[in-house]
Design an enzyme around this catalytic site. Structure first.
Site, PDB file in Angstrom:
ATOM      1  N   CYS A  59     -15.084   6.667 -26.390  1.00  0.00           N
ATOM      2  CA  CYS A  59     -16.379   7.353 -26.360  1.00  0.00           C
ATOM      3  C   CYS A  59     -16.852   7.505 -24.931  1.00  0.00           C
ATOM      4  CB  CYS A  59     -17.402   6.579 -27.184  1.00  0.00           C
ATOM      5  SG  CYS A  59     -16.922   6.543 -28.899  1.00  0.00           S
ATOM      6  N   GLU A  63       4.068  -6.691   1.190  1.00  0.00           N
ATOM      7  CA  GLU A  63       3.476  -7.013  -0.115  1.00  0.00           C
ATOM      8  C   GLU A  63       3.335  -5.787  -1.002  1.00  0.00           C
ATOM      9  OE1 GLU A  63      -0.338  -8.539   1.025  1.00  0.00           O
ATOM     10  OE2 GLU A  63       0.470 -10.504   1.489  1.00  0.00           O
ATOM     11  N   PRO A  64       4.439  -5.184  -1.387  1.00  0.00           N
ATOM     12  CA  PRO A  64       4.316  -3.998  -2.234  1.00  0.00           C
ATOM     13  C   PRO A  64       3.917  -4.353  -3.660  1.00  0.00           C
ATOM     14  CG  PRO A  64       6.623  -4.581  -1.985  1.00  0.00           C
ATOM     15  CD  PRO A  64       5.845  -5.538  -1.112  1.00  0.00           C
ATOM     16  N   GLY A  73       0.764  -1.240   0.000  1.00  0.00           N
ATOM     17  CA  GLY A  73       0.000   0.000   0.000  1.00  0.00           C
ATOM     18  C   GLY A  73       0.792   1.286   0.000  1.00  0.00           C
ATOM     19  N   TYR A  89      -1.148  -0.916 -11.956  1.00  0.00           N
ATOM     20  CA  TYR A  89      -2.616  -0.792 -12.047  1.00  0.00           C
ATOM     21  C   TYR A  89      -3.059  -0.056 -13.305  1.00  0.00           C
ATOM     22  CZ  TYR A  89      -2.172  -2.280  -7.224  1.00  0.00           C
ATOM     23  OH  TYR A  89      -1.840  -2.982  -6.104  1.00  0.00           O
ATOM     24  N   ARG A 149      -7.308   4.782 -14.379  1.00  0.00           N
ATOM     25  CA  ARG A 149      -7.107   5.350 -13.039  1.00  0.00           C
ATOM     26  C   ARG A 149      -7.576   6.804 -12.900  1.00  0.00           C
ATOM     27  NH1 ARG A 149      -3.143   5.896 -10.541  1.00  0.00           N
ATOM     28  NH2 ARG A 149      -3.929   5.122  -8.545  1.00  0.00           N
ATOM     29  N   ARG A 181       2.365  -1.389  -6.110  1.00  0.00           N
ATOM     30  CA  ARG A 181       2.600  -0.104  -6.780  1.00  0.00           C
ATOM     31  C   ARG A 181       4.027   0.412  -6.581  1.00  0.00           C
ATOM     32  NH1 ARG A 181      -1.778   3.491  -7.233  1.00  0.00           N
ATOM     33  NH2 ARG A 181      -2.674   2.344  -5.496  1.00  0.00           N
TER      34      ARG A 181
HETATM   35  N1  LLP Z   1      -1.669  -6.931  -0.692  1.00  0.00           N
HETATM   36  C1  LLP Z   1      -2.995  -7.028  -0.860  1.00  0.00           C
HETATM   37  C2  LLP Z   1      -3.740  -8.060  -0.146  1.00  0.00           C
HETATM   38  C3  LLP Z   1      -3.667  -6.140  -1.722  1.00  0.00           C
HETATM   39  O1  LLP Z   1      -4.982  -6.239  -1.872  1.00  0.00           O
HETATM   40  C4  LLP Z   1      -2.919  -5.156  -2.417  1.00  0.00           C
HETATM   41  C5  LLP Z   1      -3.591  -4.221  -3.334  1.00  0.00           C
HETATM   42  C6  LLP Z   1      -1.532  -5.108  -2.228  1.00  0.00           C
HETATM   43  C7  LLP Z   1      -0.942  -6.013  -1.336  1.00  0.00           C
HETATM   44  C8  LLP Z   1      -0.641  -4.130  -2.948  1.00  0.00           C
HETATM   45  O2  LLP Z   1      -0.945  -2.819  -2.695  1.00  0.00           O
HETATM   46  P1  LLP Z   1      -0.019  -1.685  -3.314  1.00  0.00           P
HETATM   47  O3  LLP Z   1       1.340  -1.791  -2.671  1.00  0.00           O
HETATM   48  O4  LLP Z   1       0.068  -1.925  -4.771  1.00  0.00           O
HETATM   49  O5  LLP Z   1      -0.708  -0.412  -3.003  1.00  0.00           O
HETATM   50  N2  LLP Z   1      -6.412  -0.326  -8.453  1.00  0.00           N
HETATM   51  C9  LLP Z   1      -6.002   0.566  -7.398  1.00  0.00           C
HETATM   52  C10 LLP Z   1      -5.190  -0.153  -6.355  1.00  0.00           C
HETATM   53  C11 LLP Z   1      -5.884  -1.353  -5.758  1.00  0.00           C
HETATM   54  C12 LLP Z   1      -5.015  -2.091  -4.775  1.00  0.00           C
HETATM   55  C13 LLP Z   1      -5.622  -3.385  -4.386  1.00  0.00           C
HETATM   56  N3  LLP Z   1      -4.866  -4.158  -3.462  1.00  0.00           N
HETATM   57  C14 LLP Z   1      -5.237   1.731  -7.998  1.00  0.00           C
HETATM   58  O6  LLP Z   1      -5.050   1.770  -9.203  1.00  0.00           O
HETATM   59  O7  LLP Z   1      -4.856   2.635  -7.283  1.00  0.00           O
END
Ligand code: LLP
Length: 465
Positions: free
Chosen positions: A378, A308-309, A264, A407, A347, A311
């Protein structure tokens, strides 16, 4: 834990949103990993997505180095494949000693096709089907992250039927709200994800899991949101999970072997969004210290810490390249039309996400003008960038959009029968096509031709009963 191969750590200068290897050549052309974007656009077409391996390496190394330096026990960095997954990415992640989160049978299949070791895969998701659970067991995934009691029963039954004991984590909803867009908040009360802590559901489900023969409860997991910029809410979530672990120890003698506070961490999409955003190392250190201190306080042995990165590993490595098709003046607004947008990057429409863009095929000293960068779809919301100052451009110019690695492709659609872009992986000065552009034939391949007939008589009868 795998020791990272020596790689450069990412440049933490505020405002860095292009890949680590981005440069301009003598002709003013934007280059990534020594490859000029106009050459890549000519070879592969646009819209084109580029991934810079050096940046992926740097980001993974930043996580691994920070954990090694600040967490005094075992740890793992598990890439969240939903940010963007391909067989090449899976192979890269395996080679870098990362774990991998998947959330569907499709992502699992891509990972396995990329020879990603099954035991390093964590299978997430709030509504896995029986078929997905069966696929996960058949592949031998390391952990199934159980979302609710029904799923616990399903995993237990499937594993027992095979005479196996499946290692699981429980996803906990710690009821913590992070400061991010409402659509990417996942750990507050009322979220669809995880087992509620506050009403005792999490504890009761965990105690039940400990009595089942088909599952082995190895750890607790939470993921409270995405694109958050301060670690404090995560620290609170960690304390709540450790409190649960301590109760389960007291009630049932359980030992927390693994703890995953999810991913996150935010990335800047615009140069000025970097101000005040702590570096990855600082975020990791906060989490690591919080876990270590919380365990010490409760007399818990340090669990394996799994981050769990998604993004923050992938976003900056990716660059989207578009061709300008036309420039159009509509009243006071100047639209710059490009050959992609909503279909490859939803996004801005979904989260009001803001992006920047650079002229990629040349430098210009001309005075910038305020424009909207819009795609061909469109949909009025198909504006990739609202209000950006760019030098005057013309049809045929190339625009590069930084921070496009997470994403975007993974959320890309075929709206208006758009063809999903090609993806080129850049490493050591070489370009490798890792996903070809979708073709019209790909779209047509899904069409079925059942024996339906639509005679004119039937149509008339429908209209005039
Ligand atoms: N672990 C779990 C269980 C998750 O559900 C997620 C993301 C991550 C790790 C990784 O999170 P990150 O480090 O990438 O923030 N579509 C949205 C983001 C949705 C994230 C969903 N879960 C966007 O484009 O901002």
């Amino acid at each position: 834990m795998t020791t990272a191969t020596p790689q450069s750590l990412p440049d933490q200068t505020p405002g860095q949103i292009l890949p680590l290897t981005a440069t301009r050549d003598a002709a003013g052309r934007l280059c990534v990993a020594g490859c000029a974007l106009p050459d890549l656009a000519a070879a592969y077409g646009t819209p084109l997505y580029l991934y810079d391996q050096a940046t992926l390496d740097g980001m993974a190394a930043a996580y691994q180095a920070a954990l090694a330096a600040t967490y005094p026990a075992d740890w793992e960095v598990a890439y969240a494949g939903k940010a963007w997954l391909s067989t090449t990415l899976a192979r890269w992640a395996a080679a870098r000693g990362l774990g991998l989160d998947v959330v569907s049978a499709g992502e699992l299949a891509i990972a396995r096709q990329g020879d990603f070791p099954a035991e390093r895969i964590h299978f997430h998701g709030n509504n896995k089907t029986q078929a997905e659970l069966a696929a996960a067991l058949a592949a031998g995934v390391g952990r199934i992250v159980v979302d609710h009691a029904g799923e616990l029963a399903a995993v237990d039954a499937l594993a027992r039927a095979q005479g196996r004991r499946q290692p699981i984590w429980l996803r906990i909803n710690p009821d913590v709200a992070v400061d991010t867009h409402g659509h990417t908040r996942t750990g507050h009360a009322g979220s669809k994800f995880g087992l509620a802590l506050a009403d005792g559901t999490a504890e009761a489900t965990a105690l039940h899991a400990l009595r089942l023969e088909g599952v082995e409860l190895r750890g607790l997991h939470c993921h409270i949101g995405s694109q958050f910029r301060a670690a404090e809410p995560l620290a609170l979530a960690v304390q709540r999970l450790l409190e649960l672990a301590a109760r389960l120890r007291d009630l049932a003698g359980w030992r927390l072997a693994e703890l995953s506070p999810g991913g996150g961490w935010a990335v800047p999409y615009l140069a000025d969004q970097a101000a005040g955003l702590p570096a990855i190392g600082a975020y990791v250190a906060t989490v690591a210290q919080e876990v270590a201190a919380g365990c010490r306080q409760r007399g818990l042995a340090l669990p394996r810490l799994v981050l769990e990165p998604g993004r923050s590993l992938a976003a900056r490595a990716g660059v989207a390249v578009y061709t300008v098709g036309a420039v159009k003046q509509t009243g006071a607004v100047t639209y710059l039309f490009i050959d992609g947008g909503l279909a490859d990057n939803p996004r801005p429409a979904l989260y009001q996400a803001r992006y920047s863009a650079l002229l990629a095929n040349r430098l210009s000293a001309e005075r910038p003008q305020r424009v909207h960068v819009a795609g061909p779809y469109c949909e009025t919301g198909d504006v990739l960038i609202q209000d950006i100052d760019l030098p005057p451009v013309q049809a045929g110019d190339l625009l590069a959009v930084p921070a496009s690695g997470a994403y975007q492709l993974s959320m890309a659609s075929n709206y208006n029968a758009a063809l999903r872009p090609a993806v080129v992986w850049l490493a050591a000065g070489e370009a490798h096509l890792v996903q070809r552009r979708e073709t019209v034939a790909d779209l047509l391949a899904r069409e079925a031709t059942p024996g339906l007939t639509f005679g004119p008589d039937a149509a008339e009868a429908d209209r005039w009963p």
